[in-house]
Scaffold this motif. Structure first.
Motif, PDB file in Angstrom:
ATOM      1  N   ASP A 124       0.835  -1.215  -0.030  1.00 21.66           N
ATOM      2  CA  ASP A 124      -0.081   0.015   0.178  1.00 21.66           C
ATOM      3  C   ASP A 124       0.847   1.283  -0.043  1.00 21.66           C
ATOM      4  OD1 ASP A 124      -2.747  -0.732  -0.040  1.00 21.66           O
ATOM      5  OD2 ASP A 124      -2.398  -1.758   1.935  1.00 21.66           O
ATOM      6  N   ARG A 128      -3.515   5.591   0.253  1.00 20.75           N
ATOM      7  CA  ARG A 128      -4.440   4.413   0.270  1.00 20.75           C
ATOM      8  C   ARG A 128      -5.091   4.044   1.776  1.00 20.75           C
ATOM      9  NH1 ARG A 128      -2.698  -0.417  -2.782  1.00 20.75           N
ATOM     10  NH2 ARG A 128      -2.751   0.989  -4.675  1.00 20.75           N
ATOM     11  N   ARG A 132      -8.766   4.114   3.473  1.00 20.62           N
ATOM     12  CA  ARG A 132      -9.237   3.022   4.137  1.00 20.62           C
ATOM     13  C   ARG A 132      -9.732   2.935   5.309  1.00 20.62           C
ATOM     14  NH1 ARG A 132      -5.149  -1.504   3.342  1.00 20.62           N
ATOM     15  NH2 ARG A 132      -5.570  -1.206   1.045  1.00 20.62           N
TER      16      ARG A 132
END
Length: 374
Positions: A124, A128, A132
């Motif tokens: 990742d 991101r 999330r």
């Protein structure tokens, strides 16, 4: 959900909770001999070719630190694999685990021991991760959950990086490595049983040395199998060296239902049926197929617990303890052995810490009742 959990006690080693250990002894234990002599590579580490053995009596006379629960009934100190197909929802699950442990929030009714968490999200980026996590938990953050998107591989300094983290964060409890492939050693045969066994063994040596849980994310193979754990990508060396494994499988790729199978040395085999809440991006428990077995009541431990509950703390010899609890009809050495093998249960069921200390006058037993966390 009601779970009849079989708990274990807190771990006394570095990186657990910073409190005193459940057991203490200043005499060499068998585990000390194992650390010096039974090396993972099979070679002697004692400077001798003699086989190091212990007797059954020596086993009973030694108080061994128990494995600490991270998520009681599911996850303990040690090294575990978490396998699933790509894009099955593993990263959401890892974030959920990390958040619950970092805040000490029970997961699906399973008690959680709070501690600092390190999440190596190596597939990742921080942008991101931010999106999330905000979808999952809103703006409710915690300073005990740390992230890194880059790390060294095992043969290029990963162990030193992890060592630095747990030394800086004394309450470190869970380290998530997402994924195994990102930290594999470069060069050599990556797919042999020996290499698979070796990489997990190195991780396990670290988790055992520092009293933390290493949860290593990995993939499953496409080939179906009647045994879900046979679907873990690679050889059986991975599972053979680990303390346990989790395998997550979706019923349908586009569906939101999954089955999580659990197997390990320190927890019972279980099958959990999960549903992914698309709005909250959280995994929710639908049902547990295998209810946890609970040990039957132990009258001797119950009598000891009632005594300590009243006294709050007590110190003395086994002989003196037997005098204080007339109903205990046994020899002093038998009582000591009973306490040695019941360290985890004393703490799990009654929050009683047990120490066995050798002094000039002989061996002293110390029992202390601790307040339960809310």
């Amino acid at each position: 959900m009601t779970v009849n959990e079989k708990a274990t006690a807190s771990n006394p080693s570095v990186g657990a909770d910073g409190k005193q250990p459940l057991c203490k002894t200043n005499t060499p234990s068998i585990s000390d001999l194992q650390g010096r002599c039974n090396r993972p590579d099979g070679k002697s580490g004692c400077g001798t070719e003699e086989l190091q053995t212990v007797t059954m009596e020596e086993l009973y006379d030694t108080a061994y630190p128990p494995k600490a629960p991270v998520i009681d009934g599911l996850l303990y100190n040690g090294t575990y694999l978490f396998a699933g197909a790509p894009k099955v929802g593993k990263s959401f699950f890892m974030a959920q685990l990390g958040y619950h442990v970092s805040r000490g929030i029970p997961l699906w009714g399973y008690p959680v021991t709070q501690g600092t968490v390190l999440y190596l999200a190596l597939e990742d980026d921080y942008g991101r991760l931010q999106k999330r996590l905000s979808r999952m938990f809103g703006m409710e953050s915690t300073e005990n959950l740390h992230f890194a998107t880059k790390s060294h591989s095992l043969n290029e300094g990963l162990e030193e990086q992890l060592m630095g983290f747990v030394k800086e964060h004394k309450d470190a409890r869970l380290i998530i490595i997402d994924t195994l492939q990102k930290v594999r050693e470069s060069g050599g045969d990556k797919f042999s049983y020996a290499s698979d066994y070796d990489i997990v063994t190195k991780l396990k040596q670290f988790s055992d040395a520092y009293g933390v849980c290493l949860l290593v994310v990995h993939h499953t193979r496409k080939m179906e199998s009647a045994d879900s754990f046979d679907m873990i990508s690679g050889t059986n060396g991975l599972l053979g060296a680990a303390d346990g494994a989790f395998v997550m499988q979706k019923e349908k790729r586009t569906g939101n239902k999954a089955v999580l199978e659990v197997a390990g040395c320190d927890q019972q085999d279980q099958r959990l049926f999960l549903a992914f809440n698309r709005e909250l991006c959280l995994w929710e428990l639908s049902k547990v197929e295998t209810e946890l077995w609970k040990e039957p009541e132990d009258i001797i431990l119950k009598m000891l617990a009632d005594f300590v509950e009243e006294q709050r703390a007590w110190s003395g010899t086994a002989t003196e303890l037997l005098r204080r609890i007339p109903g205990l009809d046994m020899q002093p050495n038998v009582l000591t052995r009973k306490l040695n093998v019941s360290i985890d249960r004393l703490y799990a069921d009654w929050h009683i810490r047990y120490e066995s200390v050798r002094e000039h006058s002989g061996r002293t037993i110390r029992l202390k009742k601790e307040e339960e966390q809310a």
